[in-house]
Motif scaffolding. Structure first.
Motif, PDB file in Angstrom:
ATOM      1  N   ALA A 100       0.769  -1.169  -0.073  1.00 31.92           N
ATOM      2  CA  ALA A 100      -0.165  -0.117  -0.007  1.00 31.92           C
ATOM      3  C   ALA A 100       0.816   1.529   0.085  1.00 31.92           C
ATOM      4  N   ILE A 101       1.856   1.273   0.896  1.00 30.54           N
ATOM      5  CA  ILE A 101       2.817   2.370   0.960  1.00 30.54           C
ATOM      6  C   ILE A 101       3.389   2.596  -0.529  1.00 30.54           C
ATOM      7  N   ASN A 102       4.017   1.608  -1.103  1.00 35.77           N
ATOM      8  CA  ASN A 102       4.496   1.785  -2.485  1.00 35.77           C
ATOM      9  C   ASN A 102       3.464   2.305  -3.373  1.00 35.77           C
ATOM     10  N   GLN A 103       2.201   1.927  -3.404  1.00 34.82           N
ATOM     11  CA  GLN A 103       1.163   2.300  -4.360  1.00 34.82           C
ATOM     12  C   GLN A 103       0.844   3.762  -4.049  1.00 34.82           C
ATOM     13  N   ILE A 104       0.914   4.226  -2.966  1.00 36.43           N
ATOM     14  CA  ILE A 104       0.553   5.507  -2.534  1.00 36.43           C
ATOM     15  C   ILE A 104       1.985   6.361  -3.114  1.00 36.43           C
ATOM     16  N   MET A 157      -6.362  10.536  -7.347  1.00 37.50           N
ATOM     17  CA  MET A 157      -5.886   9.168  -7.714  1.00 37.50           C
ATOM     18  C   MET A 157      -6.219   8.005  -7.003  1.00 37.50           C
ATOM     19  N   ALA A 158      -6.081   6.833  -7.569  1.00 36.83           N
ATOM     20  CA  ALA A 158      -6.224   5.656  -7.124  1.00 36.83           C
ATOM     21  C   ALA A 158      -5.631   4.560  -7.924  1.00 36.83           C
ATOM     22  N   VAL A 159      -5.641   3.246  -7.229  1.00 38.34           N
ATOM     23  CA  VAL A 159      -4.925   2.233  -7.959  1.00 38.34           C
ATOM     24  C   VAL A 159      -5.902   1.179  -8.174  1.00 38.34           C
ATOM     25  N   CYS A 160      -6.348   0.505  -9.146  1.00 33.60           N
ATOM     26  CA  CYS A 160      -7.190  -0.567  -9.300  1.00 33.60           C
ATOM     27  C   CYS A 160      -6.605  -1.775  -9.886  1.00 33.60           C
ATOM     28  N   ASP A 161      -7.215  -2.960  -9.843  1.00 36.27           N
ATOM     29  CA  ASP A 161      -6.651  -4.265 -10.600  1.00 36.27           C
ATOM     30  C   ASP A 161      -7.650  -4.237 -12.061  1.00 36.27           C
ATOM     31  N   GLN A 162      -7.560  -5.306 -12.727  1.00 38.82           N
ATOM     32  CA  GLN A 162      -8.244  -5.534 -14.039  1.00 38.82           C
ATOM     33  C   GLN A 162      -9.462  -6.059 -13.769  1.00 38.82           C
ATOM     34  N   PRO A 166     -17.615   1.449  -9.769  1.00 40.76           N
ATOM     35  CA  PRO A 166     -19.102   1.368 -10.238  1.00 40.76           C
ATOM     36  C   PRO A 166     -19.397   0.927 -11.522  1.00 40.76           C
ATOM     37  N   ALA A 167     -20.485   0.407 -11.647  1.00 40.12           N
ATOM     38  CA  ALA A 167     -20.821  -0.174 -13.102  1.00 40.12           C
ATOM     39  C   ALA A 167     -20.878   0.841 -14.031  1.00 40.12           C
ATOM     40  N   GLY A 168     -20.290   0.710 -15.001  1.00 41.05           N
ATOM     41  CA  GLY A 168     -20.240   1.415 -16.398  1.00 41.05           C
ATOM     42  C   GLY A 168     -18.835   2.256 -16.164  1.00 41.05           C
ATOM     43  N   LEU A 169     -18.087   1.898 -15.092  1.00 41.64           N
ATOM     44  CA  LEU A 169     -16.624   2.519 -15.173  1.00 41.64           C
ATOM     45  C   LEU A 169     -15.542   1.469 -15.104  1.00 41.64           C
ATOM     46  N   SER A 170     -14.905   1.290 -16.091  1.00 39.86           N
ATOM     47  CA  SER A 170     -14.071   0.271 -16.439  1.00 39.86           C
ATOM     48  C   SER A 170     -12.437   0.688 -16.240  1.00 39.86           C
ATOM     49  N   PRO A 171     -11.656  -0.277 -15.663  1.00 38.92           N
ATOM     50  CA  PRO A 171     -10.450  -0.253 -15.340  1.00 38.92           C
ATOM     51  C   PRO A 171      -9.493   0.444 -16.510  1.00 38.92           C
ATOM     52  N   GLN A 172     -10.128   0.817 -17.581  1.00 40.38           N
ATOM     53  CA  GLN A 172      -9.556   1.332 -18.586  1.00 40.38           C
ATOM     54  C   GLN A 172      -9.581   2.985 -18.850  1.00 40.38           C
ATOM     55  N   LEU A 213      -1.648  -3.997 -12.712  1.00 46.61           N
ATOM     56  CA  LEU A 213      -2.517  -2.792 -12.206  1.00 46.61           C
ATOM     57  C   LEU A 213      -2.713  -1.672 -12.866  1.00 46.61           C
ATOM     58  N   TYR A 214      -3.871  -0.722 -12.586  1.00 44.26           N
ATOM     59  CA  TYR A 214      -4.109   0.621 -13.336  1.00 44.26           C
ATOM     60  C   TYR A 214      -4.028   1.823 -12.417  1.00 44.26           C
ATOM     61  N   LEU A 215      -3.450   2.578 -12.769  1.00 45.01           N
ATOM     62  CA  LEU A 215      -3.169   3.997 -11.802  1.00 45.01           C
ATOM     63  C   LEU A 215      -4.219   4.800 -12.893  1.00 45.01           C
ATOM     64  N   LEU A 216      -5.089   5.081 -11.710  1.00 45.95           N
ATOM     65  CA  LEU A 216      -6.465   6.069 -12.341  1.00 45.95           C
ATOM     66  C   LEU A 216      -6.208   7.542 -11.710  1.00 45.95           C
TER      67      LEU A 216
END
Length: 325
Positions: free
Chosen positions: A173-177, A194-199, A227-233, A250-253
């Motif tokens: 978590a620290i590394n992601q932050i 910003m946030a981090v999510c997975d596939q 949320p539904a309708g929001l993809s990791p892409q 992972l995805y950086l949002l």
């Protein structure tokens, strides 16, 4: 199986490992973090291969959301999925989260499917532990593997990994932050988070403002899945623009609040700003080098785009701040 030795881990060694993995969390890149930490652990735990990942628990067992393989081919996870219902490790670690378990994949009493997996990937014993996040209920797991014929894992190995696992989850978590903070320095604009999510669209780490921004577009959202309708892409909606950058699995949002004024052209923005400040059509025309008729045309277009009517409405939008920063 041989009885593990009663050797206890050295507290000085444990302290040194902690200092190093927390340093790596602050300094190592997201892409290299897991590999570098495992290299740091190898001298003390003497493993040949490893699987470090995060999973969500479902009725049919854990579903992997992100994985890092050390010394194993990419198809190892697919091989494991094909026999996971026969992997006794899963039930044992979930029965006692935070406690390590040792499983000999080549033992005579091991399920044949598990023996097959061990033979296919040259694995004898494994040492595994999980840590469950109390908020998301996602489980971080680390499995360390030794080749067939290697010395068995000891009681000291078990204790060391059990003590390390909560810290390993914390350092992820620290590394992601830290990665988000470094990325933020390359971006401009106050109305972003910003946030981090997975596939699978599950949030692993998020700035508080990111959650607030999602709620402006999806007021009923509760998480941790997007949320539904929001993809990791990514997403391009009426109130939010969310860009995604892939990093490993992972995805950086980056979420930006889309204010109403952004719908205007640069010339319309100039006209709206001056009109909202109280200038007349003639004043605006003189200041911008336009005819009063052109100014009147721009203001009609502004009203239509913003769904407002009157100078007060424009002034309100000009002074409106994006929510939460």
């Amino acid at each position: 199986m041989q009885q593990p030795s009663e050797r206890q881990p050295d507290l000085a060694v444990f302290s040194a490992i902690l200092l190093e993995i927390y340093r790596l969390a602050r300094e190592e890149s997201l892409e290299r973090f897991h590999h570098t930490v495992l290299e740091c652990l190898r001298p003390q735990l003497a493993f040949d291969k490893a699987w470090w990942g995060r999973a969500a628990q479902a009725a049919d067992g854990p579903h992997e959301h992100s994985s890092f393989l050390f010394g194993l081919p990419d198809h190892y996870i697919d091989d494991w999925k094909s026999i996971r219902q026969h992997d006794v490790t899963v039930a044992r670690v979930h029965a006692h989260p935070g406690q390590t378990v040792v499983v000999d994949m080549q033992a005579d009493d091991a399920p044949p499917q598990l023996q097959w997996l061990g033979q296919r990937h040259e694995i004898g014993e494994l040492l595994c532990v999980i840590h469950i996040d109390p908020v998301t209920q996602l489980s971080d797991h680390l499995a360390l593997y030794r080749r067939p014929g290697a010395a068995p894992f000891s009681a000291a190995d078990c204790l060391l990994l059990s003590c390390l696992m909560p810290h390993l989850a914390s350092t992820v978590a620290i590394n992601q932050i830290r990665t988000l903070q470094a990325l933020r320095e390359t971006l401009s604009g106050p109305r972003l988070a910003m946030a981090v999510c997975d596939q699978h669209g599950t949030l692993h780490c998020a700035e508080p403002g990111f959650v607030d921004l999602l709620l402006t577009e999806w007021p009923e959202w509760t998480g941790p899945a997007l949320p539904a309708g929001l993809s990791p892409q990514g997403h391009d909606g009426p109130r939010l623009n969310i860009e995604a950058r892939r990093s490993s699995d992972l995805y950086l949002l980056t979420a930006r609040y889309r204010c109403a004024m952004e719908q205007l052209s640069s010339r319309e923005t100039d006209v709206a700003r001056l009109f909202g400040e109280g200038l007349t059509y003639k004043d605006i025309a003189r200041k911008l080098g336009l005819s009063p008729h052109t100014v009147r045309h721009h203001i009609r277009a502004i009203y239509a785009k913003l769904g407002i009517n009157g100078k007060a409405g424009i002034a309100h939008l000009l002074h409106q701040q994006a929510p939460f920063g």
